[in-house]
Design a protein around this motif. Structure first.
Motif, PDB file in Angstrom:
ATOM      1  N   MET A  21       0.811  -1.224   0.000  1.00  0.00           N
ATOM      2  CA  MET A  21       0.000   0.000   0.000  1.00  0.00           C
ATOM      3  C   MET A  21       0.839   1.266   0.000  1.00  0.00           C
ATOM      4  SD  MET A  21      -1.500  -0.010   3.924  1.00  0.00           S
ATOM      5  CE  MET A  21      -2.148   1.653   3.741  1.00  0.00           C
ATOM      6  N   GLY A  22       2.035   1.203  -0.588  1.00  0.00           N
ATOM      7  CA  GLY A  22       2.909   2.375  -0.591  1.00  0.00           C
ATOM      8  C   GLY A  22       2.296   3.598  -1.238  1.00  0.00           C
ATOM      9  N   GLY A  23       1.551   3.414  -2.316  1.00  0.00           N
ATOM     10  CA  GLY A  23       0.915   4.547  -2.977  1.00  0.00           C
ATOM     11  C   GLY A  23      -0.170   5.169  -2.124  1.00  0.00           C
ATOM     12  N   THR A  24      -0.973   4.324  -1.509  1.00  0.00           N
ATOM     13  CA  THR A  24      -2.034   4.824  -0.623  1.00  0.00           C
ATOM     14  C   THR A  24      -1.438   5.568   0.561  1.00  0.00           C
ATOM     15  OG1 THR A  24      -3.510   3.019  -1.269  1.00  0.00           O
ATOM     16  CG2 THR A  24      -4.011   4.142   0.795  1.00  0.00           C
ATOM     17  N   VAL A  25      -0.351   5.042   1.115  1.00  0.00           N
ATOM     18  CA  VAL A  25       0.321   5.706   2.244  1.00  0.00           C
ATOM     19  C   VAL A  25       0.809   7.086   1.835  1.00  0.00           C
ATOM     20  CG1 VAL A  25       2.322   5.625   3.773  1.00  0.00           C
ATOM     21  CG2 VAL A  25       0.979   3.562   3.374  1.00  0.00           C
ATOM     22  N   ALA A  26       1.432   7.186   0.666  1.00  0.00           N
ATOM     23  CA  ALA A  26       1.920   8.488   0.197  1.00  0.00           C
ATOM     24  C   ALA A  26       0.788   9.483   0.045  1.00  0.00           C
ATOM     25  CB  ALA A  26       2.663   8.315  -1.127  1.00  0.00           C
ATOM     26  N   GLY A  27      -0.344   9.017  -0.435  1.00  0.00           N
ATOM     27  CA  GLY A  27      -1.501   9.902  -0.566  1.00  0.00           C
ATOM     28  C   GLY A  27      -2.053  10.338   0.772  1.00  0.00           C
ATOM     29  N   TYR A 162      -6.752   4.511  -6.440  1.00  0.00           N
ATOM     30  CA  TYR A 162      -5.912   4.801  -7.604  1.00  0.00           C
ATOM     31  C   TYR A 162      -4.719   5.639  -7.137  1.00  0.00           C
ATOM     32  CZ  TYR A 162      -9.588   2.833 -10.423  1.00  0.00           C
ATOM     33  OH  TYR A 162     -10.492   1.948 -10.966  1.00  0.00           O
ATOM     34  N   ILE A 163      -3.542   5.200  -7.517  1.00  0.00           N
ATOM     35  CA  ILE A 163      -2.313   5.782  -6.963  1.00  0.00           C
ATOM     36  C   ILE A 163      -1.440   6.429  -8.043  1.00  0.00           C
ATOM     37  CG2 ILE A 163      -2.288   4.207  -4.991  1.00  0.00           C
ATOM     38  CD1 ILE A 163      -0.102   2.597  -6.530  1.00  0.00           C
ATOM     39  N   ASP A 164      -2.058   6.886  -9.119  1.00  0.00           N
ATOM     40  CA  ASP A 164      -1.292   7.453 -10.239  1.00  0.00           C
ATOM     41  C   ASP A 164      -0.329   8.548  -9.772  1.00  0.00           C
ATOM     42  OD1 ASP A 164      -3.370   5.938 -11.245  1.00  0.00           O
ATOM     43  OD2 ASP A 164      -3.621   7.177 -13.020  1.00  0.00           O
ATOM     44  N   ARG A 165      -0.797   9.423  -8.897  1.00  0.00           N
ATOM     45  CA  ARG A 165       0.019  10.557  -8.435  1.00  0.00           C
ATOM     46  C   ARG A 165       1.149  10.114  -7.519  1.00  0.00           C
ATOM     47  NH1 ARG A 165      -3.503  14.866  -5.571  1.00  0.00           N
ATOM     48  NH2 ARG A 165      -1.413  15.751  -5.303  1.00  0.00           N
ATOM     49  N   TYR A 166       1.056   8.900  -6.982  1.00  0.00           N
ATOM     50  CA  TYR A 166       1.988   8.481  -5.938  1.00  0.00           C
ATOM     51  C   TYR A 166       2.808   7.249  -6.308  1.00  0.00           C
ATOM     52  CZ  TYR A 166      -1.491  11.403  -3.714  1.00  0.00           C
ATOM     53  OH  TYR A 166      -2.349  12.437  -3.432  1.00  0.00           O
ATOM     54  N   VAL A 167       2.603   6.719  -7.502  1.00  0.00           N
ATOM     55  CA  VAL A 167       3.286   5.476  -7.858  1.00  0.00           C
ATOM     56  C   VAL A 167       4.802   5.673  -7.927  1.00  0.00           C
ATOM     57  CG1 VAL A 167       3.088   5.770 -10.371  1.00  0.00           C
ATOM     58  CG2 VAL A 167       3.193   3.467  -9.379  1.00  0.00           C
ATOM     59  N   ALA A 168       5.253   6.841  -8.369  1.00  0.00           N
ATOM     60  CA  ALA A 168       6.698   7.096  -8.421  1.00  0.00           C
ATOM     61  C   ALA A 168       7.297   7.109  -7.025  1.00  0.00           C
ATOM     62  CB  ALA A 168       6.979   8.420  -9.142  1.00  0.00           C
ATOM     63  N   LYS A 169       6.577   7.710  -6.088  1.00  0.00           N
ATOM     64  CA  LYS A 169       7.061   7.743  -4.704  1.00  0.00           C
ATOM     65  C   LYS A 169       7.060   6.333  -4.105  1.00  0.00           C
ATOM     66  CE  LYS A 169       6.393  11.434  -2.326  1.00  0.00           C
ATOM     67  NZ  LYS A 169       5.838  12.542  -1.504  1.00  0.00           N
ATOM     68  N   LYS A 170       6.061   5.536  -4.459  1.00  0.00           N
ATOM     69  CA  LYS A 170       6.025   4.152  -4.004  1.00  0.00           C
ATOM     70  C   LYS A 170       7.249   3.393  -4.496  1.00  0.00           C
ATOM     71  CE  LYS A 170       3.390  -0.147  -4.257  1.00  0.00           C
ATOM     72  NZ  LYS A 170       2.064  -0.756  -4.348  1.00  0.00           N
ATOM     73  N   MET A 171       7.595   3.571  -5.764  1.00  0.00           N
ATOM     74  CA  MET A 171       8.751   2.872  -6.321  1.00  0.00           C
ATOM     75  C   MET A 171      10.052   3.332  -5.668  1.00  0.00           C
ATOM     76  SD  MET A 171       7.318   0.753  -8.229  1.00  0.00           S
ATOM     77  CE  MET A 171       8.738   0.025  -9.054  1.00  0.00           C
ATOM     78  N   LEU A 172      10.132   4.602  -5.331  1.00  0.00           N
ATOM     79  CA  LEU A 172      11.318   5.103  -4.628  1.00  0.00           C
ATOM     80  C   LEU A 172      11.426   4.479  -3.237  1.00  0.00           C
ATOM     81  CD1 LEU A 172      11.234   8.908  -5.555  1.00  0.00           C
ATOM     82  CD2 LEU A 172      12.933   7.211  -6.291  1.00  0.00           C
ATOM     83  N   ALA A 173      10.289   4.334  -2.574  1.00  0.00           N
ATOM     84  CA  ALA A 173      10.292   3.724  -1.245  1.00  0.00           C
ATOM     85  C   ALA A 173      10.701   2.256  -1.329  1.00  0.00           C
ATOM     86  CB  ALA A 173       8.914   3.857  -0.605  1.00  0.00           C
ATOM     87  N   LEU A 174      10.202   1.552  -2.319  1.00  0.00           N
ATOM     88  CA  LEU A 174      10.578   0.159  -2.503  1.00  0.00           C
ATOM     89  C   LEU A 174      12.076   0.026  -2.775  1.00  0.00           C
ATOM     90  CD1 LEU A 174       7.591  -1.149  -4.650  1.00  0.00           C
ATOM     91  CD2 LEU A 174       8.237  -1.955  -2.384  1.00  0.00           C
ATOM     92  N   ALA A 175      12.607   0.959  -3.536  1.00  0.00           N
ATOM     93  CA  ALA A 175      14.034   0.921  -3.885  1.00  0.00           C
ATOM     94  C   ALA A 175      14.927   1.109  -2.667  1.00  0.00           C
ATOM     95  CB  ALA A 175      14.337   1.983  -4.931  1.00  0.00           C
ATOM     96  N   GLU A 176      14.387   1.681  -1.588  1.00  0.00           N
ATOM     97  CA  GLU A 176      15.167   1.841  -0.366  1.00  0.00           C
ATOM     98  C   GLU A 176      15.490   0.500   0.286  1.00  0.00           C
ATOM     99  OE1 GLU A 176      16.634   4.372   0.884  1.00  0.00           O
ATOM    100  OE2 GLU A 176      15.806   5.969  -0.383  1.00  0.00           O
ATOM    101  N   HIS A 177      14.724  -0.519  -0.054  1.00  0.00           N
ATOM    102  CA  HIS A 177      14.972  -1.850   0.512  1.00  0.00           C
ATOM    103  C   HIS A 177      16.021  -2.563  -0.347  1.00  0.00           C
ATOM    104  CE1 HIS A 177      11.744  -1.606   3.495  1.00  0.00           C
ATOM    105  NE2 HIS A 177      11.043  -0.983   2.566  1.00  0.00           N
ATOM    106  N   ARG A 178      17.201  -2.007  -0.343  1.00  0.00           N
ATOM    107  CA  ARG A 178      18.256  -2.462  -1.239  1.00  0.00           C
ATOM    108  C   ARG A 178      18.661  -3.911  -0.989  1.00  0.00           C
ATOM    109  NH1 ARG A 178      19.231   2.905  -0.094  1.00  0.00           N
ATOM    110  NH2 ARG A 178      19.555   4.262  -1.893  1.00  0.00           N
ATOM    111  N   SER A 179      18.633  -4.337   0.247  1.00  0.00           N
ATOM    112  CA  SER A 179      19.050  -5.708   0.554  1.00  0.00           C
ATOM    113  C   SER A 179      18.107  -6.732  -0.067  1.00  0.00           C
ATOM    114  CB  SER A 179      19.098  -5.916   2.074  1.00  0.00           C
ATOM    115  OG  SER A 179      17.802  -5.870   2.640  1.00  0.00           O
TER     116      SER A 179
END
Length: 226
Positions: A21-27, A162-179
């Motif tokens: 729910m990363g997009g929903t959280v960002a919203g 719908y998370i269109d406005r926040y999907v980029a931020k969601k992907m950035l948050a996911l990318a933080e989990h580098r391990s």
């Protein structure tokens, strides 16, 4: 998104919230909603491409979770630091902590994992413990209790965001989990699922209402017996 309120998100692992729910959280964060994230296990036995010790992996994952939460705008992350195994989670301690947090925050909405549909045992256990703790605390979230999907896509759902406005931020948050994304490109899988959700949300619609979406199932919590 949903109006302002006090939101509690309870996950089994350090990256569950971002995946489901990363997009929903960002919203929600953008609407100045106060968001608290609880992570039950330390994630120390997860994908480990760098051959770290279990404790070192747990430390790394804690830092990754904090960075990802900051990207999304989550105000507080609470770590229970339970072992990364459903069989080793101290059910009594986790239940007591959840009751305390629920009683303190009195959240208007609670989000967690599905206790029956998710294939991961720690996810199912977390969903069950949350449901039991809400019941034990007497908390009544006015906006409901919601389960988000991770390991098992839902065949039916009660809510779509719908998370269109926040999907980029969601992907950035996911990318933080580098391990984790070093060997498992789950950002790609999650993005594909979110795209599919939006495109196939309504078979009667002449066109999709958005490009990316996250879905949720309502969790029914019965009142405590008298």
């Amino acid at each position: 998104m949903i109006p302002k309120g006090n939101i509690l998100i309870i996950s089994a692992h350090p990256d569950d919230m971002e995946i489901g729910m990363g997009g929903t959280v960002a919203g929600l964060a953008e609407s100045q909603t106060v968001i608290t994230s609880v992570v039950v296990t330390n994630g120390g036995r997860s994908s480990n491409p760098f051959a770290l010790t279990e404790q070192r992996m747990a430390d790394v994952r804690r830092e990754e979770a904090l960075h990802a939460a900051a990207v999304l705008g989550v105000q507080e992350v609470i770590f229970f630091d339970e072992p990364d195994s459903a069989e080793e989670i101290n059910l009594e301690v986790v239940g007591e902590k959840l009751v305390q947090i629920l009683s303190r925050l009195q959240p208007t909405e609670v989000y967690t994992l599905d206790e029956t549909l998710d294939r991961h045992p720690a996810h199912r256990l977390t969903g069950r413990l949350v449901k039991e703790s809400i019941r034990a605390s007497g908390t009544v979230p006015s906006g409901g209790v919601w389960a988000f999907e991770i390991w098992t896509p839902f065949s039916t759902w009660d809510r779509i965001e719908y998370i269109d406005r926040y999907v980029a931020k969601k992907m950035l948050a996911l990318a933080e989990h580098r391990s984790q994304v070093a060997t498992i490109p789950y950002g790609e899988g999650v993005l594909g699922l979110n795209r599919w959700r939006a495109v196939f949300a309504d078979p009667k619609a002449s066109a999709p209402a958005g490009a990316y979406a996250e879905v949720f199932r309502r969790v029914q919590v019965s009142p405590p017996s008298q």
